[in-house]
Design an enzyme around this catalytic site. Sequence first.
Site, mmCIF file in Angstrom:
data_model
loop_
_atom_site.group_PDB
_atom_site.id
_atom_site.type_symbol
_atom_site.label_atom_id
_atom_site.label_comp_id
_atom_site.label_asym_id
_atom_site.label_seq_id
_atom_site.Cartn_x
_atom_site.Cartn_y
_atom_site.Cartn_z
ATOM 1 N N PHE A 148 0.811 -1.226 0.000
ATOM 2 C CA PHE A 148 0.000 0.000 0.000
ATOM 3 C C PHE A 148 0.844 1.274 0.000
ATOM 4 O O PHE A 148 0.372 2.339 -0.390
ATOM 5 C CB PHE A 148 -0.935 0.011 1.228
ATOM 6 C CG PHE A 148 -0.256 0.437 2.511
ATOM 7 C CD1 PHE A 148 -0.087 1.797 2.805
ATOM 8 C CD2 PHE A 148 0.264 -0.486 3.404
ATOM 9 C CE1 PHE A 148 0.571 2.204 3.971
ATOM 10 C CE2 PHE A 148 0.906 -0.084 4.558
ATOM 11 C CZ PHE A 148 1.071 1.261 4.847
ATOM 12 N N LYS A 172 -1.186 -7.118 -9.235
ATOM 13 C CA LYS A 172 -2.166 -7.166 -8.142
ATOM 14 C C LYS A 172 -1.738 -6.108 -7.134
ATOM 15 O O LYS A 172 -0.886 -6.345 -6.287
ATOM 16 C CB LYS A 172 -2.163 -8.564 -7.514
ATOM 17 C CG LYS A 172 -3.448 -8.988 -6.816
ATOM 18 C CD LYS A 172 -3.901 -8.106 -5.678
ATOM 19 C CE LYS A 172 -3.115 -8.304 -4.406
ATOM 20 N NZ LYS A 172 -3.488 -7.327 -3.348
ATOM 21 N N GLU A 175 -4.922 -3.820 -1.919
ATOM 22 C CA GLU A 175 -6.377 -3.590 -1.863
ATOM 23 C C GLU A 175 -6.716 -2.343 -1.049
ATOM 24 O O GLU A 175 -7.848 -1.880 -1.046
ATOM 25 C CB GLU A 175 -7.086 -4.824 -1.278
ATOM 26 C CG GLU A 175 -6.784 -5.139 0.184
ATOM 27 C CD GLU A 175 -5.489 -5.925 0.402
ATOM 28 O OE1 GLU A 175 -4.554 -5.797 -0.413
ATOM 29 O OE2 GLU A 175 -5.422 -6.655 1.418
ATOM 30 N N SER A 225 5.421 -6.852 3.410
ATOM 31 C CA SER A 225 5.995 -7.113 4.735
ATOM 32 C C SER A 225 6.789 -8.426 4.736
ATOM 33 O O SER A 225 6.558 -9.305 3.903
ATOM 34 C CB SER A 225 4.875 -7.167 5.766
ATOM 35 O OG SER A 225 3.956 -8.167 5.393
ATOM 36 N N CYS A 280 9.469 2.066 3.399
ATOM 37 C CA CYS A 280 10.358 0.942 3.724
ATOM 38 C C CYS A 280 11.785 1.440 3.936
ATOM 39 O O CYS A 280 12.612 0.726 4.480
ATOM 40 C CB CYS A 280 10.336 -0.084 2.617
ATOM 41 S SG CYS A 280 10.883 0.607 1.067
ATOM 42 N N GLU A 379 9.399 -4.200 13.049
ATOM 43 C CA GLU A 379 9.133 -3.042 12.184
ATOM 44 C C GLU A 379 7.839 -2.381 12.660
ATOM 45 O O GLU A 379 6.799 -3.031 12.737
ATOM 46 C CB GLU A 379 8.964 -3.502 10.728
ATOM 47 C CG GLU A 379 8.735 -2.334 9.784
ATOM 48 C CD GLU A 379 8.488 -2.766 8.331
ATOM 49 O OE1 GLU A 379 7.789 -3.770 8.102
ATOM 50 O OE2 GLU A 379 8.995 -2.070 7.433
HETATM 51 P P1 NAD Z 1 1.602 -6.559 3.068
HETATM 52 O O1 NAD Z 1 2.639 -7.618 3.139
HETATM 53 O O2 NAD Z 1 0.495 -6.602 4.055
HETATM 54 O O3 NAD Z 1 0.880 -6.599 1.626
HETATM 55 C C1 NAD Z 1 1.624 -6.584 0.437
HETATM 56 C C2 NAD Z 1 0.827 -7.285 -0.658
HETATM 57 O O4 NAD Z 1 0.617 -8.648 -0.276
HETATM 58 C C3 NAD Z 1 -0.554 -6.686 -0.897
HETATM 59 O O5 NAD Z 1 -0.819 -6.696 -2.273
HETATM 60 C C4 NAD Z 1 -1.482 -7.628 -0.146
HETATM 61 O O6 NAD Z 1 -2.769 -7.721 -0.727
HETATM 62 C C5 NAD Z 1 -0.769 -8.963 -0.252
HETATM 63 N N1 NAD Z 1 -1.016 -9.822 0.912
HETATM 64 C C6 NAD Z 1 -1.260 -9.437 2.201
HETATM 65 N N2 NAD Z 1 -1.409 -10.517 2.989
HETATM 66 C C7 NAD Z 1 -1.253 -11.602 2.200
HETATM 67 C C8 NAD Z 1 -1.278 -12.996 2.445
HETATM 68 N N3 NAD Z 1 -1.503 -13.493 3.656
HETATM 69 N N4 NAD Z 1 -1.059 -13.825 1.409
HETATM 70 C C9 NAD Z 1 -0.823 -13.337 0.168
HETATM 71 N N5 NAD Z 1 -0.793 -12.021 -0.116
HETATM 72 C C10 NAD Z 1 -0.995 -11.160 0.878
HETATM 73 O O7 NAD Z 1 2.352 -5.162 3.093
HETATM 74 P P2 NAD Z 1 1.727 -3.712 3.188
HETATM 75 O O8 NAD Z 1 1.197 -3.501 4.557
HETATM 76 O O9 NAD Z 1 0.842 -3.452 2.032
HETATM 77 O O10 NAD Z 1 3.040 -2.819 2.970
HETATM 78 C C11 NAD Z 1 3.900 -2.431 4.004
HETATM 79 C C12 NAD Z 1 5.074 -3.365 4.105
HETATM 80 O O11 NAD Z 1 5.778 -3.401 2.883
HETATM 81 C C13 NAD Z 1 6.092 -2.903 5.151
HETATM 82 O O12 NAD Z 1 6.561 -4.034 5.830
HETATM 83 C C14 NAD Z 1 7.202 -2.295 4.307
HETATM 84 O O13 NAD Z 1 8.477 -2.279 4.906
HETATM 85 C C15 NAD Z 1 7.169 -3.177 3.121
HETATM 86 N N6 NAD Z 1 7.773 -2.532 1.960
HETATM 87 C C16 NAD Z 1 9.007 -2.943 1.578
HETATM 88 C C17 NAD Z 1 9.623 -2.341 0.520
HETATM 89 C C18 NAD Z 1 10.981 -2.781 0.065
HETATM 90 O O14 NAD Z 1 11.406 -2.315 -0.952
HETATM 91 N N7 NAD Z 1 11.669 -3.647 0.760
HETATM 92 C C19 NAD Z 1 8.986 -1.296 -0.172
HETATM 93 C C20 NAD Z 1 7.725 -0.909 0.246
HETATM 94 C C21 NAD Z 1 7.131 -1.533 1.319
#
Ligand code: NAD
Length: 494
Positions: A148, A172, A175, A225, A280, A379
């Site tokens: 997000f 994808k 959401e 994450s 991030c 985090e």
């Molecule tokens: P998230 O892991 O909750 O979601 C990321 C994606 O995975 C979304 O599209 C979501 O729909 C999907 N998703 C969520 N739960 C899932 C599951 N159980 N099974 C399959 N798919 C699933 O992350 P977020 O809250 O959207 O984003 C924040 C996180 O992203 C933070 O931890 C941040 O550090 C990390 N991030 C990392 C970088 C990097 O470059 N390393 C960059 C941006 C964000």
Amino acid sequence: MSTIRHFINGADAGETARTLPVYNPATGEVHRQVAAASADEVAHAIATAKAAAPAWRSSSLIKRADVFFRLRQILVERTDELAAIITSEHGKVLSDAAGEVSRGIENVEFAAGLLHHLKGERAEQVARGVDVHSVKQPVGVVACITPFNFPVMVPLWMIASAIACGNTVVLKPSEKDPSAALWIARAFQEAGLPDGVLNVVNGDKTAVDALLDARDVAAISFVGSTPIAKSIYERASANGKRVQALGGAKNHMVVMPDADIEAASAAAISAAYGSAGERCMAVSVLVAVGDIADGLVEGIRSRIGDLRIGDGTDPASEMGPLITREHRDKVESYVTGAAAEGATVVVDGTQKRFDNDGFFTGVTLLDNVRPGMKAYDEEIFGPVLSVVRVETYADAVELINANAFGNGTAIFTRDGGTARQFEFDIEVGMVGVNVPIPVPVGAFSFGGWKNSLFGDSHIYGPESIHFYTRSKVVTTRWPDHTPAQIDLGFPSNH
Ligand code: NAD
């Protein structure tokens, strides 16, 4: 209330059975719904991408580059429109949203140079009359799953290079703020991308699992994450796919005793609280070395009371809300927990009051934080800056290298020798020297180490060309220049 739907084969994909709420984080209200794809809907998007692949990989490189030049123009001219979409669903302030778009444009600019990136190699006369050359060919259908916090930049990290390399894509997006991805898909279409090359499916775990298990998806790019990144890496690689899964972070900024304290405080404030700490590459741990700690903490404390927190659409706001109510509550629980574990709460953002139901919290400064405290080990992903005090440079390096994450880090010093040694010693993928958020420009690649990245390719830039292509090596001999003879020995070039 409008529903954000899928975009398949260049068109709105129509009604879906299941939807999820999309909030405006500045008001706390649901203002849209987003379609949640079923496995069948995802299969349709993949089949569409697969069907579009032969024509797209056959298109000329010049024609492909043309799409990226046009797309760049659209993004530059309509940055404000796209930034407003980001702010309406993510909550970050408009100037920050526009900054995100401009960093995403760097990836489009990189992709526009695809003719250069896709050049192979050639060696003439490896044996008498024999030449060898290599080419880079697309992998096929690529699935991109994004978080997000950068609803424009992170999709562009992936899809620009994937498409430039001749692949077709199913994206994808998160959401929580899906509208920007659809805007980008339509902008690609306007720029001349053929229908079916970029498809967007919305949804949650159901959609993601369908992508991970699909036989016709060759590669997965994921950013999110750490626990999800790890599970995505394991499941998709077990299914035989190429995977890059970027995870969470705990970015340390080291401040040496010789640093410019004003500059270091300003950098720490900007990097910790910008985008409400939901980056991030945000600085979440400030490592104060030696006797600089008191002045540094005071330098930050005295300047953060004035930060203006409010609706991201208000030009006066410097920081917006968090993404959801649950996330805001979780962030605040780290602050309460840190006090209970013995940290000093210098500024308590949880006490700040706001006059509406948006997902706001104030900025927090914690001092005397140590490993073993939850606020250090996990985090937080919110506007909470933890100060860890250490005696020496060696202690700072030991602390960072022992941390489970390794996304970004920075050192603030006036000493070139110390900075050089830090670059050599530190086990982190991206390093800043007097630069608090060292996100590489688009001509380099982005990626962390340890629990911040699963897989062996960094994202965008040169490593993305490697990730999104398969190399093929061709050895050639033309028969009219060599006598025909039978030889059952292993071909030797000597
Ligand atoms: P998230 O892991 O909750 O979601 C990321 C994606 O995975 C979304 O599209 C979501 O729909 C999907 N998703 C969520 N739960 C899932 C599951 N159980 N099974 C399959 N798919 C699933 O992350 P977020 O809250 O959207 O984003 C924040 C996180 O992203 C933070 O931890 C941040 O550090 C990390 N991030 C990392 C970088 C990097 O470059 N390393 C960059 C941006 C964000």
